[in-house]
Write an enzyme that holds these catalytic residues in place. Structure first.
Site, PDB file in Angstrom:
ATOM      1  N   GLY A  28       0.822  -1.200   0.000  1.00 42.04           N
ATOM      2  CA  GLY A  28       0.000   0.000   0.000  1.00 42.04           C
ATOM      3  C   GLY A  28       0.854   1.248   0.000  1.00 42.04           C
ATOM      4  N   ALA A  32      -0.759   4.415   4.311  1.00 44.00           N
ATOM      5  CA  ALA A  32      -2.065   3.791   4.056  1.00 44.00           C
ATOM      6  C   ALA A  32      -2.601   3.102   5.303  1.00 44.00           C
ATOM      7  CB  ALA A  32      -1.959   2.788   2.910  1.00 44.00           C
ATOM      8  N   GLY A  33      -1.699   2.746   6.218  1.00 42.99           N
ATOM      9  CA  GLY A  33      -2.107   2.074   7.447  1.00 42.99           C
ATOM     10  C   GLY A  33      -1.467   0.713   7.636  1.00 42.99           C
ATOM     11  N   GLU A  53       8.577  -3.070   8.214  1.00 40.88           N
ATOM     12  CA  GLU A  53       9.624  -2.412   7.430  1.00 40.88           C
ATOM     13  C   GLU A  53      10.728  -1.951   8.374  1.00 40.88           C
ATOM     14  OE1 GLU A  53       8.658  -0.419   3.362  1.00 40.88           O
ATOM     15  OE2 GLU A  53       7.568   0.644   4.913  1.00 40.88           O
ATOM     16  N   TYR A  86      14.714  12.179   0.964  1.00 41.07           N
ATOM     17  CA  TYR A  86      13.622  13.132   0.780  1.00 41.07           C
ATOM     18  C   TYR A  86      14.140  14.557   0.564  1.00 41.07           C
ATOM     19  CZ  TYR A  86       9.872   9.848   1.868  1.00 41.07           C
ATOM     20  OH  TYR A  86       8.970   8.810   1.827  1.00 41.07           O
ATOM     21  N   GLN A  97      17.281   3.418  -2.038  1.00 39.33           N
ATOM     22  CA  GLN A  97      16.545   2.260  -2.533  1.00 39.33           C
ATOM     23  C   GLN A  97      17.377   0.983  -2.439  1.00 39.33           C
ATOM     24  OE1 GLN A  97      12.941   3.979  -2.928  1.00 39.33           O
ATOM     25  NE2 GLN A  97      13.429   1.832  -3.224  1.00 39.33           N
ATOM     26  N   GLU A 127       5.705  -6.540   5.781  1.00 39.95           N
ATOM     27  CA  GLU A 127       5.267  -5.171   5.496  1.00 39.95           C
ATOM     28  C   GLU A 127       6.035  -4.696   4.261  1.00 39.95           C
ATOM     29  OE1 GLU A 127       4.725  -0.774   7.606  1.00 39.95           O
ATOM     30  OE2 GLU A 127       5.787  -2.364   8.677  1.00 39.95           O
ATOM     31  N   ASP A 133       9.569  -2.644  -3.613  1.00 37.99           N
ATOM     32  CA  ASP A 133      10.812  -1.867  -3.577  1.00 37.99           C
ATOM     33  C   ASP A 133      11.196  -1.425  -4.985  1.00 37.99           C
ATOM     34  OD1 ASP A 133      11.709  -1.565  -0.941  1.00 37.99           O
ATOM     35  OD2 ASP A 133      12.574  -3.569  -0.881  1.00 37.99           O
ATOM     36  N   GLU A 240     -11.386   4.558   5.549  1.00 42.08           N
ATOM     37  CA  GLU A 240     -11.932   4.832   6.874  1.00 42.08           C
ATOM     38  C   GLU A 240     -10.986   4.291   7.942  1.00 42.08           C
ATOM     39  OE1 GLU A 240     -14.617   6.676   7.274  1.00 42.08           O
ATOM     40  OE2 GLU A 240     -14.831   6.822   5.088  1.00 42.08           O
TER      41      GLU A 240
END
Length: 260
Positions: A28, A32-33, A53, A86, A97, A127, A133, A240
């Site tokens: 995801g 995303a959760g 992760e 970032y 990566q 995860e 990747d 949700e």
């Protein structure tokens, strides 16, 4: 390039009970959760284990779950490679990566010798996977000109070789896709407050969302691993808040596992 499997044939990892360990990847978008979801799964069954992760390694911070582990050489150097990527993606995307995939492979391989060796119906939840990747995150950075042609070629060659050496042990039996809109993911990024992620723009999340949809919903994304096209996918709408829907989610996962 590594020769991909010609058919869907998961690796023969087994528990001491003689039962093959099912390996499921939770995929995801950013925020995303996934972390919340894998924690729900971890508490749902003694026969289930999760491999989060290794974000702590990327940030040079030992998480509470990994306090017993020694720092790697790269961690001792003090580099926060996630933040570096970032802040200067054109400079650090290839480095990040490569290390993200390496640390993921190391963590997932180590988990195969964990508590599931004594489980009756063992399931190992990753995860994310070595496939996202490459085909979601690394490819997006290349397409966004954050990796040059040479870096992308080297990354693919390295990824193919790593999978030729270790990939059979990590082959997936199924994928669970946590589907959320880019806007919802951006909101959750702000809420969880991870410093390295606060500058992520909506456009970046939209690109990642498109790739996830192509791979897991429409099944149109091409990879070098033929067997992935046959791996079953369970898609869960997580727009949700699902913190109070544990039982429903776990039941859906159990039903999915029963089909594998």
């Amino acid at each position: 390039m590594a020769t991909p499997p010609k058919r869907f044939c998961p690796s023969p990892s087994t528990s001491s009970e003689g039962t093959r360990i099912k390996k499921i990847s939770i995929e995801g978008n950013i925020a995303a959760g996934k972390s919340t979801f894998v924690n729900i799964l971890k508490q749902a069954s003694e026969d289930w284990e999760v491999v989060p992760e290794p974000v702590a390694r990327w940030c040079n911070v030992q998480s509470t779950q990994e306090e017993f582990e020694e720092l790697t050489t790269s961690q001792k150097s003090g580099g926060n490679v996630l933040q570096m990527m970032y802040e200067k993606p054109e400079r650090w995307s290839f480095t990040f990566q490569s290390y993200a995939c390496l640390s993921r492979i190391r963590a997932q391989l180590a988990s195969l010798n964990g508590k599931l060796k004594d489980a009756e119906k063992p399931v190992l939840f990753f995860e994310r996977s070595v496939y996202s990747d490459r085909y979601i995150f690394a490819s997006n950075l290349y397409e966004s000109d954050c990796m040059n042609e040479t870096e992308w070629t080297i990354y693919q060659d390295w990824h193919d070789w790593m999978n030729s050496q270790f990939g059979q042990s990590l082959e997936l039996d199924g994928i669970i896709y946590l589907r959320a809109t880019p806007e919802k993911c951006l909101n959750r990024i702000y809420l969880r407050g991870r410093n390295e992620e606060q500058g992520i723009p909506l456009e970046y999340l939209e690109k990642l969302h498109y790739k996830h949809e192509s791979w897991l919903l429409h099944r149109t994304l091409k990879t070098s691993f033929d067997y992935l096209q046959e791996v079953p996918v369970l898609t869960l709408d997580v727009n949700e808040d699902f913190k109070d829907k544990h039982e429903s989610l776990v039941e859906k996962v159990k039903e999915f596992l029963s089909t594998l």
